[in-house]
Motif scaffolding. Structure first.
Motif, PDB file in Angstrom:
ATOM      1  N   LYS A 142       0.861  -1.181   0.000  1.00 14.03           N
ATOM      2  CA  LYS A 142       0.000   0.000   0.000  1.00 14.03           C
ATOM      3  C   LYS A 142       0.900   1.234   0.000  1.00 14.03           C
ATOM      4  CE  LYS A 142      -4.629   0.921   1.697  1.00 14.03           C
ATOM      5  NZ  LYS A 142      -5.642   0.578   2.713  1.00 14.03           N
ATOM      6  N   HIS A 143       1.455   1.531  -1.163  1.00 16.42           N
ATOM      7  CA  HIS A 143       2.342   2.689  -1.298  1.00 16.42           C
ATOM      8  C   HIS A 143       1.515   3.956  -1.465  1.00 16.42           C
ATOM      9  CE1 HIS A 143       1.405   2.465  -5.567  1.00 16.42           C
ATOM     10  NE2 HIS A 143       1.783   1.186  -5.568  1.00 16.42           N
ATOM     11  N   LEU A 144       2.188   5.093  -1.450  1.00 17.67           N
ATOM     12  CA  LEU A 144       1.487   6.376  -1.463  1.00 17.67           C
ATOM     13  C   LEU A 144       1.067   6.840  -2.854  1.00 17.67           C
ATOM     14  CD1 LEU A 144       3.527   8.442   1.174  1.00 17.67           C
ATOM     15  CD2 LEU A 144       1.361   7.229   1.484  1.00 17.67           C
ATOM     16  N   ASN A 145       1.411   6.083  -3.893  1.00 21.56           N
ATOM     17  CA  ASN A 145       1.014   6.458  -5.251  1.00 21.56           C
ATOM     18  C   ASN A 145      -0.398   5.933  -5.521  1.00 21.56           C
ATOM     19  OD1 ASN A 145       3.689   7.449  -6.854  1.00 21.56           O
ATOM     20  ND2 ASN A 145       4.163   6.022  -5.198  1.00 21.56           N
ATOM     21  N   ARG A 146      -1.399   6.743  -5.266  1.00 26.33           N
ATOM     22  CA  ARG A 146      -2.788   6.293  -5.329  1.00 26.33           C
ATOM     23  C   ARG A 146      -3.595   7.035  -6.385  1.00 26.33           C
ATOM     24  NH1 ARG A 146      -3.352   1.528  -3.594  1.00 26.33           N
ATOM     25  NH2 ARG A 146      -1.126   1.452  -3.843  1.00 26.33           N
ATOM     26  N   LEU A 147      -2.955   7.570  -7.420  1.00 24.62           N
ATOM     27  CA  LEU A 147      -3.695   8.328  -8.427  1.00 24.62           C
ATOM     28  C   LEU A 147      -4.702   7.452  -9.171  1.00 24.62           C
ATOM     29  CD1 LEU A 147      -1.105  10.793  -9.984  1.00 24.62           C
ATOM     30  CD2 LEU A 147      -3.128  11.343  -8.623  1.00 24.62           C
ATOM     31  N   GLU A 148      -4.365   6.192  -9.389  1.00 26.07           N
ATOM     32  CA  GLU A 148      -5.330   5.303 -10.054  1.00 26.07           C
ATOM     33  C   GLU A 148      -6.598   5.200  -9.222  1.00 26.07           C
ATOM     34  OE1 GLU A 148      -2.416   2.162 -12.375  1.00 26.07           O
ATOM     35  OE2 GLU A 148      -2.673   1.981 -10.211  1.00 26.07           O
ATOM     36  N   GLN A 149      -6.431   5.031  -7.905  1.00 17.12           N
ATOM     37  CA  GLN A 149      -7.608   4.916  -7.031  1.00 17.12           C
ATOM     38  C   GLN A 149      -8.392   6.223  -6.963  1.00 17.12           C
ATOM     39  OE1 GLN A 149      -4.633   3.435  -6.359  1.00 17.12           O
ATOM     40  NE2 GLN A 149      -5.467   1.381  -6.660  1.00 17.12           N
ATOM     41  N   VAL A 150      -7.682   7.357  -7.031  1.00 16.97           N
ATOM     42  CA  VAL A 150      -8.373   8.654  -7.054  1.00 16.97           C
ATOM     43  C   VAL A 150      -9.263   8.750  -8.293  1.00 16.97           C
ATOM     44  CG1 VAL A 150      -8.041  11.143  -7.290  1.00 16.97           C
ATOM     45  CG2 VAL A 150      -6.635   9.851  -5.674  1.00 16.97           C
ATOM     46  N   LEU A 151      -8.738   8.330  -9.430  1.00 22.90           N
ATOM     47  CA  LEU A 151      -9.528   8.364 -10.670  1.00 22.90           C
ATOM     48  C   LEU A 151     -10.687   7.369 -10.608  1.00 22.90           C
ATOM     49  CD1 LEU A 151      -6.670   8.607 -13.327  1.00 22.90           C
ATOM     50  CD2 LEU A 151      -8.233  10.425 -12.605  1.00 22.90           C
ATOM     51  N   ILE A 152     -10.432   6.189 -10.049  1.00 23.22           N
ATOM     52  CA  ILE A 152     -11.499   5.198  -9.908  1.00 23.22           C
ATOM     53  C   ILE A 152     -12.621   5.741  -9.029  1.00 23.22           C
ATOM     54  CG2 ILE A 152     -12.069   2.946  -8.910  1.00 23.22           C
ATOM     55  CD1 ILE A 152      -9.159   2.121  -9.736  1.00 23.22           C
ATOM     56  N   ARG A 153     -12.249   6.358  -7.894  1.00 25.05           N
ATOM     57  CA  ARG A 153     -13.255   6.911  -6.991  1.00 25.05           C
ATOM     58  C   ARG A 153     -14.014   8.060  -7.651  1.00 25.05           C
ATOM     59  NH1 ARG A 153     -16.201   5.075  -3.185  1.00 25.05           N
ATOM     60  NH2 ARG A 153     -14.351   4.056  -2.309  1.00 25.05           N
ATOM     61  N   THR A 154     -13.319   8.895  -8.415  1.00 25.87           N
ATOM     62  CA  THR A 154     -13.982  10.014  -9.098  1.00 25.87           C
ATOM     63  C   THR A 154     -15.027   9.506 -10.076  1.00 25.87           C
ATOM     64  OG1 THR A 154     -11.986  11.369  -8.882  1.00 25.87           O
ATOM     65  CG2 THR A 154     -13.595  12.053 -10.525  1.00 25.87           C
ATOM     66  N   GLN A 155     -14.690   8.452 -10.828  1.00 26.23           N
ATOM     67  CA  GLN A 155     -15.662   7.852 -11.742  1.00 26.23           C
ATOM     68  C   GLN A 155     -16.817   7.221 -10.965  1.00 26.23           C
ATOM     69  OE1 GLN A 155     -15.850   7.689 -15.045  1.00 26.23           O
ATOM     70  NE2 GLN A 155     -13.868   8.454 -15.747  1.00 26.23           N
ATOM     71  N   LEU A 156     -16.502   6.556  -9.862  1.00 27.43           N
ATOM     72  CA  LEU A 156     -17.528   5.889  -9.059  1.00 27.43           C
ATOM     73  C   LEU A 156     -18.533   6.879  -8.510  1.00 27.43           C
ATOM     74  CD1 LEU A 156     -18.588   3.320  -7.646  1.00 27.43           C
ATOM     75  CD2 LEU A 156     -16.927   3.769  -5.807  1.00 27.43           C
ATOM     76  N   GLU A 157     -18.062   8.039  -8.100  1.00 28.38           N
ATOM     77  CA  GLU A 157     -18.945   9.048  -7.514  1.00 28.38           C
ATOM     78  C   GLU A 157     -19.907   9.647  -8.528  1.00 28.38           C
ATOM     79  OE1 GLU A 157     -16.095  11.620  -5.697  1.00 28.38           O
ATOM     80  OE2 GLU A 157     -16.009  10.429  -3.842  1.00 28.38           O
ATOM     81  N   GLN A 158     -19.688   9.374  -9.806  1.00 21.36           N
ATOM     82  CA  GLN A 158     -20.612   9.831 -10.847  1.00 21.36           C
ATOM     83  C   GLN A 158     -21.689   8.785 -11.134  1.00 21.36           C
ATOM     84  OE1 GLN A 158     -18.240  10.999 -14.241  1.00 21.36           O
ATOM     85  NE2 GLN A 158     -16.910  12.294 -13.003  1.00 21.36           N
ATOM     86  N   SER A 159     -21.661   7.691 -10.382  1.00 20.30           N
ATOM     87  CA  SER A 159     -22.655   6.635 -10.539  1.00 20.30           C
ATOM     88  C   SER A 159     -23.424   6.472  -9.227  1.00 20.30           C
ATOM     89  CB  SER A 159     -21.965   5.313 -10.904  1.00 20.30           C
ATOM     90  OG  SER A 159     -21.344   4.753  -9.754  1.00 20.30           O
ATOM     91  N   ASP A 160     -24.357   5.509  -9.201  1.00 17.17           N
ATOM     92  CA  ASP A 160     -25.072   5.220  -7.962  1.00 17.17           C
ATOM     93  C   ASP A 160     -24.607   3.902  -7.357  1.00 17.17           C
ATOM     94  OD1 ASP A 160     -26.114   3.521  -9.841  1.00 17.17           O
ATOM     95  OD2 ASP A 160     -28.218   4.001  -9.454  1.00 17.17           O
ATOM     96  N   ALA A 161     -23.455   3.391  -7.799  1.00 16.43           N
ATOM     97  CA  ALA A 161     -22.899   2.158  -7.250  1.00 16.43           C
ATOM     98  C   ALA A 161     -22.205   2.442  -5.918  1.00 16.43           C
ATOM     99  CB  ALA A 161     -21.920   1.531  -8.230  1.00 16.43           C
ATOM    100  N   ASP A 162     -22.015   1.389  -5.124  1.00 17.17           N
ATOM    101  CA  ASP A 162     -21.364   1.524  -3.820  1.00 17.17           C
ATOM    102  C   ASP A 162     -19.856   1.348  -3.907  1.00 17.17           C
ATOM    103  OD1 ASP A 162     -23.900   1.666  -2.317  1.00 17.17           O
ATOM    104  OD2 ASP A 162     -24.116  -0.420  -2.960  1.00 17.17           O
ATOM    105  N   GLU A 163     -19.401   0.533  -4.842  1.00 13.63           N
ATOM    106  CA  GLU A 163     -17.976   0.266  -5.013  1.00 13.63           C
ATOM    107  C   GLU A 163     -17.703  -0.025  -6.484  1.00 13.63           C
ATOM    108  OE1 GLU A 163     -14.935  -0.070  -4.709  1.00 13.63           O
ATOM    109  OE2 GLU A 163     -14.298   0.024  -2.620  1.00 13.63           O
TER     110      GLU A 163
END
Length: 267
Positions: A142-163
């Motif tokens: 679990k390194h500090l390079n989390r830009l992929e997860q930031v982009l994944i979360r940003t896309q997720l927040e545009q939907s009504d899914a939980d994960e």
């Protein structure tokens, strides 16, 4: 509440390599009545990541004491403790030469409030359009390079899914945005092999061991998402959830909670 190198403060040197390069690692633990759930497992995770990243000079005994002290400062019954380790300040450019003192950051947060509802109704997942890059050298930690997860979360927040259901660049199952993935077909349990991308979570390791005790040998596989169409049961995990049933992934639906219900009391 934040401590940096053992001192209550909220300021970090602008020369710290966590800021410049994401040069460090972290772990996030569940607090329960002043205690840190799976404390030794979290310390082991940090030690493994520091070893992979060649971060030296961490006083692990001191860090453990600081984590325990922080946990006792949290008054609510449940909470979250996050530990960040960076290589510290020093060096020029990408070189870490001259970094003699790693930076220790400990933070406390309120416990997530939405997991209880998801345990009742089950989580709904959507396949993320963001793919994880393949890097066997860094896979698992679990390194500090989390830009992929930031982009994944940003896309997720545009939907009504939980994960989000997350694939690698070859289209293989890896994990969720902030959780590991498991599925059961009859008496067989499966989870993606974290060999090229993803995080080998603390609860992932525990679930693999617990499932074995219940007669389910967990197979680490590299599969396309279509394999989930035939699954009897799907659930996800992380250190805070710690375990959630999945009721839907895109157009696939699941109702069984057989293994989930067996595992949950020990998670």
């Amino acid at each position: 509440m934040i401590w940096i190198n053992g001192e209550p403060q909220q300021q970090i040197a602008v020369s710290d390599r966590a800021l410049h390069y994401g040069d460090g690692c972290f772990t996030t633990a569940r607090l329960q009545q002043g205690s840190i759930a799976w404390l030794e497992a979290h310390l082991l995770r940090l030690q493994e990541a520091a070893s992979v990243l060649l971060i030296e000079g961490v006083d692990w005994t001191l860090l453990k004491q600081e984590m325990l002290h922080a946990a006792k400062c949290w008054q609510p019954t449940e909470g979250v403790l996050k530990v960040i380790l960076s290589r510290g300040s020093g060096g020029r450019g990408y070189s870490g030469a001259g970094c003699h003192q790693p930076t220790r950051i400990i933070m406390l947060f309120a416990a997530p409030g939405h997991y209880a509802a998801l345990r009742e109704r089950g989580a709904r997942l959507m396949t993320s359009p963001v793919r994880l890059g393949i890097n066997p050298q860094l896979a698992g930690i679990k390194h500090l390079n989390r830009l992929e997860q930031v982009l994944i979360r940003t896309q997720l927040e545009q939907s009504d899914a939980d994960e989000a259901l997350v694939l690698d660049t070859k289209g293989r199952l890896v994990e969720c945005c902030a959780a590991n993935l498991f599925w059961r077909k009859e008496s067989q349990l499966f989870t993606p092999a974290i060999s090229g991308a993803g995080v080998d979570g603390i609860m992932r390791r525990r679930i693999i061991a617990l499932a074995r005790q219940h007669g389910y040998a967990c197979q680490l596989v590299q599969e396309a998402p279509q394999t989930l169409a035939n699954a009897d049961e799907v659930f996800i995990s992380n250190a805070l959830m710690p375990l959630l049933p999945v009721r839907q992934i895109d157009s696939w639906h699941y109702s069984s909670r057989t293994l989930y219900q067996r595992l949950l009391p020990d998670c």
